[in-house]
Design a protein around this motif. Structure first.
Motif, mmCIF file in Angstrom:
data_model
loop_
_atom_site.group_PDB
_atom_site.id
_atom_site.type_symbol
_atom_site.label_atom_id
_atom_site.label_comp_id
_atom_site.label_asym_id
_atom_site.label_seq_id
_atom_site.Cartn_x
_atom_site.Cartn_y
_atom_site.Cartn_z
ATOM 1 N N VAL A 150 22.403 19.604 -49.116
ATOM 2 C CA VAL A 150 22.189 20.911 -49.749
ATOM 3 C C VAL A 150 21.907 20.740 -51.238
ATOM 4 N N VAL A 151 22.678 19.855 -51.889
ATOM 5 C CA VAL A 151 22.479 19.638 -53.325
ATOM 6 C C VAL A 151 21.090 19.068 -53.598
ATOM 7 N N VAL A 152 20.726 18.034 -52.860
ATOM 8 C CA VAL A 152 19.395 17.440 -53.055
ATOM 9 C C VAL A 152 18.302 18.440 -52.692
ATOM 10 N N GLY A 153 18.548 19.245 -51.675
ATOM 11 C CA GLY A 153 17.568 20.256 -51.295
ATOM 12 C C GLY A 153 17.352 21.291 -52.383
ATOM 13 N N LEU A 154 18.413 21.690 -53.073
ATOM 14 C CA LEU A 154 18.263 22.638 -54.170
ATOM 15 C C LEU A 154 17.429 22.046 -55.298
ATOM 16 N N LEU A 155 17.614 20.758 -55.574
ATOM 17 C CA LEU A 155 16.810 20.114 -56.617
ATOM 18 C C LEU A 155 15.347 20.007 -56.184
ATOM 19 N N THR A 156 15.127 19.701 -54.907
ATOM 20 C CA THR A 156 13.759 19.672 -54.394
ATOM 21 C C THR A 156 13.132 21.057 -54.433
ATOM 22 N N ALA A 157 13.947 22.085 -54.194
ATOM 23 C CA ALA A 157 13.442 23.456 -54.230
ATOM 24 C C ALA A 157 12.934 23.819 -55.614
ATOM 25 N N LEU A 158 13.562 23.299 -56.668
ATOM 26 C CA LEU A 158 13.084 23.574 -58.021
ATOM 27 C C LEU A 158 11.672 23.036 -58.218
ATOM 28 N N ASP A 193 5.709 14.821 -62.444
ATOM 29 C CA ASP A 193 5.567 14.162 -63.740
ATOM 30 C C ASP A 193 5.781 15.124 -64.893
ATOM 31 N N LEU A 194 5.563 16.422 -64.660
ATOM 32 C CA LEU A 194 5.870 17.406 -65.692
ATOM 33 C C LEU A 194 7.346 17.370 -66.065
ATOM 34 N N GLY A 195 8.202 17.020 -65.110
ATOM 35 C CA GLY A 195 9.628 16.915 -65.393
ATOM 36 C C GLY A 195 10.067 15.517 -65.745
ATOM 37 N N THR A 196 9.312 14.500 -65.321
ATOM 38 C CA THR A 196 9.721 13.127 -65.567
ATOM 39 C C THR A 196 9.575 12.745 -67.033
ATOM 40 N N ILE A 197 8.510 13.202 -67.679
ATOM 41 C CA ILE A 197 8.307 12.863 -69.094
ATOM 42 C C ILE A 197 9.450 13.404 -69.964
ATOM 43 N N PHE A 230 11.580 19.799 -64.751
ATOM 44 C CA PHE A 230 12.527 19.063 -65.604
ATOM 45 C C PHE A 230 13.957 19.237 -65.118
ATOM 46 N N ALA A 231 14.309 20.460 -64.751
ATOM 47 C CA ALA A 231 15.667 20.691 -64.258
ATOM 48 C C ALA A 231 15.934 19.886 -62.991
ATOM 49 N N GLY A 232 14.972 19.904 -62.057
ATOM 50 C CA GLY A 232 15.170 19.163 -60.815
ATOM 51 C C GLY A 232 15.259 17.665 -61.037
ATOM 52 N N VAL A 233 14.352 17.117 -61.865
ATOM 53 C CA VAL A 233 14.338 15.670 -62.098
ATOM 54 C C VAL A 233 15.546 15.239 -62.912
ATOM 55 N N PHE A 234 15.893 15.986 -63.953
ATOM 56 C CA PHE A 234 17.016 15.598 -64.805
ATOM 57 C C PHE A 234 18.333 15.611 -64.026
ATOM 58 N N SER A 266 16.709 4.917 -62.196
ATOM 59 C CA SER A 266 15.858 4.140 -61.299
ATOM 60 C C SER A 266 15.624 4.861 -59.987
ATOM 61 N N ALA A 267 16.526 5.739 -59.580
ATOM 62 C CA ALA A 267 16.355 6.488 -58.333
ATOM 63 C C ALA A 267 15.638 7.806 -58.542
ATOM 64 N N ALA A 268 15.335 8.137 -59.791
ATOM 65 C CA ALA A 268 14.672 9.414 -60.082
ATOM 66 C C ALA A 268 13.182 9.250 -59.895
ATOM 67 N N SER A 269 12.751 9.362 -58.683
ATOM 68 C CA SER A 269 11.340 9.158 -58.365
ATOM 69 C C SER A 269 10.685 10.450 -57.942
ATOM 70 N N ALA A 270 11.008 11.538 -58.646
ATOM 71 C CA ALA A 270 10.355 12.797 -58.303
ATOM 72 C C ALA A 270 8.867 12.735 -58.571
ATOM 73 N N LEU A 271 8.442 11.800 -59.439
ATOM 74 C CA LEU A 271 7.032 11.662 -59.682
ATOM 75 C C LEU A 271 6.343 10.916 -58.550
ATOM 76 N N SER A 272 7.090 10.227 -57.693
ATOM 77 C CA SER A 272 6.486 9.441 -56.634
ATOM 78 C C SER A 272 6.017 10.339 -55.508
ATOM 79 N N PRO A 273 4.965 9.936 -54.800
ATOM 80 C CA PRO A 273 4.490 10.749 -53.680
ATOM 81 C C PRO A 273 5.547 10.947 -52.604
ATOM 82 N N GLN A 274 6.444 9.951 -52.412
ATOM 83 C CA GLN A 274 7.461 10.083 -51.373
ATOM 84 C C GLN A 274 8.338 11.298 -51.600
ATOM 85 N N ALA A 275 8.813 11.477 -52.845
ATOM 86 C CA ALA A 275 9.671 12.622 -53.129
ATOM 87 C C ALA A 275 8.866 13.906 -53.232
#
Length: 712
Positions: free
Chosen positions: A46-54, A75-79, A240-244, A253-262
């Motif tokens: 649920v927690v990870v899903g909420l971050l993905t929802a952002l 990448d808008l949030g990763t930078i 940014f909120a979701g990635v941070f 190292s696990a913050a790969s929201a910029l990756s196609p997988q996530a």
């Protein structure tokens, strides 16, 4: 005006509001029945899903504003997240101050991107703007990789963010600290705040109105462009909120929201939530991440299996969804399938001997030059040249499917992987001739492409794009991954004697063989383009209903486009595995599929020459630059080319051809309206002014149009 296709089932009025949530609820039921897990793991999902929802809601906002799929959303949030991590974990700034500075950077970044890049594509087809976001994503990735050097570090790997406060909460087997609790509080507050902003403020209502009909909103005095800038800033803040928060829980190292997988999970939630239904998108993101946790819990040694489950779920949802056809959807789909057609040589000039011989001799000369390259190239360069030819064939398969068929495929490398596996098995296990292996690989790729393309019979555009992208992810991580599948050959793949006579053991011999196969494929595709099959593909791309009115089978045409494209891609995969001498899944990752699609658009999605140019564009930066800088030329190149030459680099070649034909027509005194009209304006050439008949003057001295007869 809207019409629905599908079964006309009578749904009770009390249950109709639940319709958008049914797929997400079905996913939760699937998890509970097939992939059960403990309450602690469920809470983590649920927690990870909420971050993905952002991230998914940021995608939805940009889709509503620009009708595109933003591949730079993560990448808008990763930078700004990288900036906050550097300020907090390295520079030692207070946690809250680092977050505020990162938030400000996200707002500025979103606004700058919309003003400097997105606004330049205001009237461009949505396909070009979507590809521009792929280039933008690569540019932001390079910036993210270089940003740690501000703190004299190559990369942030051992930096961890401290918990904002000390607290512990136990749910089942999971212990949630201050970062997890913060995510559980902040993410829902942001979701509720976004809903209140869109529904309860004048600016939010204006954003919704401009998203529905941009032109009409502009006529009513709504500042559409300023609102789009605001939307991009809000989307950057959500990302940014979701990635941070993801970084604070799992580490940088696990913050790969910029990756196609996530990003694929967020895109899948966007598709399941019908693109613009924000509550359904939120619930879908949570349901998908819970399902992912359940699959990982049941198969801990096979993490790639979750991508296969995701692809299957998405395919079932799209095949069973009741389709609503609205005028806005038709307009968006047509903008997504637009591609510049190559204008044929005018018939007035095509009959000239010089033109006839040039059309034959120039391609022959190009092939002859390519054939003698092994005489001047080193063995390593011959390997690179063979790779360029193979990728030219892969790009050609994208031209057939997208440029001619109008179907958006972002998972083309998965079809290439199918051909590579079949080719490896044919040579390493079955020991059959390479010529037969090419045919078997092509047939296997055609069958797989038809199965993956089944949603195209009911949905197109973004829906199909995300489906093919998800399938590509499933192939590279599970279906065709040697770590997961023991039946894929792991040793060297060396072809037997071709036709029991020709040895392909050297790089030069393999290059010549690849050249022959690619030339034959281009000749075959050129013949198909000028046949009834090619005309049917173009007709269905431009107007499905109009083509159906002329007794054209739209279903057959779409599946034929997928089959032909899959055949070409799989043949290229069979060639690639023999060029490399072994099967390796690294070229078939999602980033590879996005790169091939980008190369096709930059080269010219509607032309055969664009496939070759796109292949050179795709491989150039990867060969001659160090790792951190490899994406920079392609990223900048994509943006520059699409801004200057929307038709791609291949379009520039045909412009030069038309300029030469125009010069030839002047010298021969031949009037060709289609070429002379390109110069336009009042400065028409003397030849066309002389050829134009004088029109009788009216009473006021102005020219009067006369009916033009057949003889004219």
């Amino acid at each position: 005006m809207s019409r629905r296709r599908g079964l006309d089932l009578q749904v009770p009025s009390a249950l109709r509001p639940l319709g958008p949530y049914v797929p997400a609820l079905a996913i939760l039921v699937l998890q509970l029945v097939v992939f059960p897990m403990g309450i602690g793991t469920w809470a983590l999902g649920v927690v990870v899903g909420l971050l993905t929802a952002l991230v998914a809601l940021g995608l939805a906002l940009i889709y509503r504003a620009n009708r595109i799929l933003n591949f730079a959303q993560g990448d808008l949030g990763t930078i700004p997240t990288t900036l906050s991590v550097g300020l907090i974990a390295v520079s030692g700034l207070p946690y809250l101050l680092g977050v505020v500075l990162g938030l400000a950077a996200a707002i500025v970044l979103g606004a700058v991107i919309e003003l400097a890049i997105v606004r330049r594509f205001h009237r461009a087809p949505r396909l070009l703007l979507t590809v521009a976001t792929i280039g933008l994503s690569q540019l932001l990735i390079v910036c993210g990789l270089l940003m740690p050097r501000l703190w004299h570090k190559k990369i942030f790997t051992d930096q961890t963010l401290p918990d904002p406060f000390q607290a512990h909460l136990s749910i089942g087997s999971q212990i949630f600290g201050g970062s997890e609790i913060t995510a559980m509080i902040v993410a829902p507050l942001l979701l509720v705040g976004l809903a209140l902003f869109l529904r309860g403020t004048d600016v939010g209502i204006a954003v919704r109105a401009s998203a529905e009909r941009t032109d009409r909103a502009a006529l009513l005095g709504i500042p559409v462009r300023r609102l789009q800038t605001l939307v991009w800033s809000v989307a950057a803040v959500l990302s940014f909120a979701g990635v941070f928060l993801h970084v604070s829980i799992f580490g940088f190292s696990a913050a790969s929201a910029l990756s196609p997988q996530a990003l694929v999970f967020a895109m899948a939630a966007l598709i399941i939530g019908r693109m613009d239904h924000l509550p359904a998108i939120t619930l879908s993101a949570v349901a998908l991440e819970i399902l992912d946790q359940g699959v990982v819990a049941k198969y801990p040694a096979q993490e790639g299996r979750s991508y296969l489950v995701l692809a299957a779920v998405l395919l079932v949802v799209l095949l069973t969804r009741r389709v609503s056809i609205r005028r806005s959807d038709i307009d968006t789909a047509s903008s997504w399938t637009s591609a510049d057609e190559v204008r044929p040589i005018p018939i007035e000039l095509a009959r000239l001997r010089l033109v006839r011989w040039s059309r034959v001799l120039l391609p022959v000369a190009a092939v002859a030059i390519a054939a003698v390259l092994p005489l001047v190239l080193a063995p390593s360069q011959e390997l690179k040249a063979s790779t360029v030819l193979v990728f030219a064939l892969i790009t050609l398969s994208v031209v057939v499917l997208t440029g001619w068929g109008g179907q958006i495929s972002l998972g083309q490398m998965s079809f290439v992987a199918v051909g590579a596996v079949v080719g490896a098995i044919s040579s390493a296990t079955w020991h059959i001739d390479l010529s037969l292996a090419l045919i078997l690989a092509g047939l296997a790729g055609a069958v797989v492409a038809v199965v993956v393309g089944l949603p195209a019979l009911r949905l197109s555009g973004l829906y199909l794009a995300v489906t093919t992208l998800t399938f590509s992810l499933a192939c590279s991580n599970y279906l065709l991954n040697r770590k997961e599948q023991s039946w894929i050959p792991r040793g060297d793949v060396t072809p037997r004697l071709l036709f029991r006579h020709f040895d392909l053991g050297t790089e030069a011999a393999m290059y010549e063989f690849v050249l022959v196969v690619v030339v034959l494929a281009f000749l075959a595709v050129a013949g198909i383009r000028h046949s009834r099959t090619g005309r049917v593909l173009l007709a269905v791309r431009d107007n499905e209903r109009g083509a159906a009115a002329y007794s054209v089978s739209v279903v057959r045409a779409k599946l034929l486009g997928f089959a032909l494209s899959g055949f070409l891609a799989a043949v290229a995969g069979c060639l690639l595995v023999h060029v490399n001498g072994a099967y390796d899944e690294k070229p078939f990752v999602v980033a590879g599929s996005l790169g091939v699609f980008t190369a096709a658009v930059v080269g010219g999605i509607g032309s055969l020459a664009g496939a070759v140019i796109g292949s050179l564009f795709l491989n150039g930066g990867q060969w001659f630059l160090p790792a951190p800088w490899q994406l920079l030329p392609s990223a900048l190149g994509v943006l520059v080319v699409l801004l200057v030459l929307p038709g791609g680099l291949g379009n520039l070649v045909y412009r030069l051809r038309d300029a030469g034909l125009r010069s030839l027509a002047r010298r021969r005194g031949i009037v060709v309206a289609s070429l002379l009209a390109d110069e336009g304006g009042d400065d028409l050439p003397e030849a066309i002014r002389v050829a134009m008949p004088e029109r009788p003057a009216g009473l006021d001295g102005s020219a009067v149009d006369e009916p033009v007869g057949v003889d004219s």
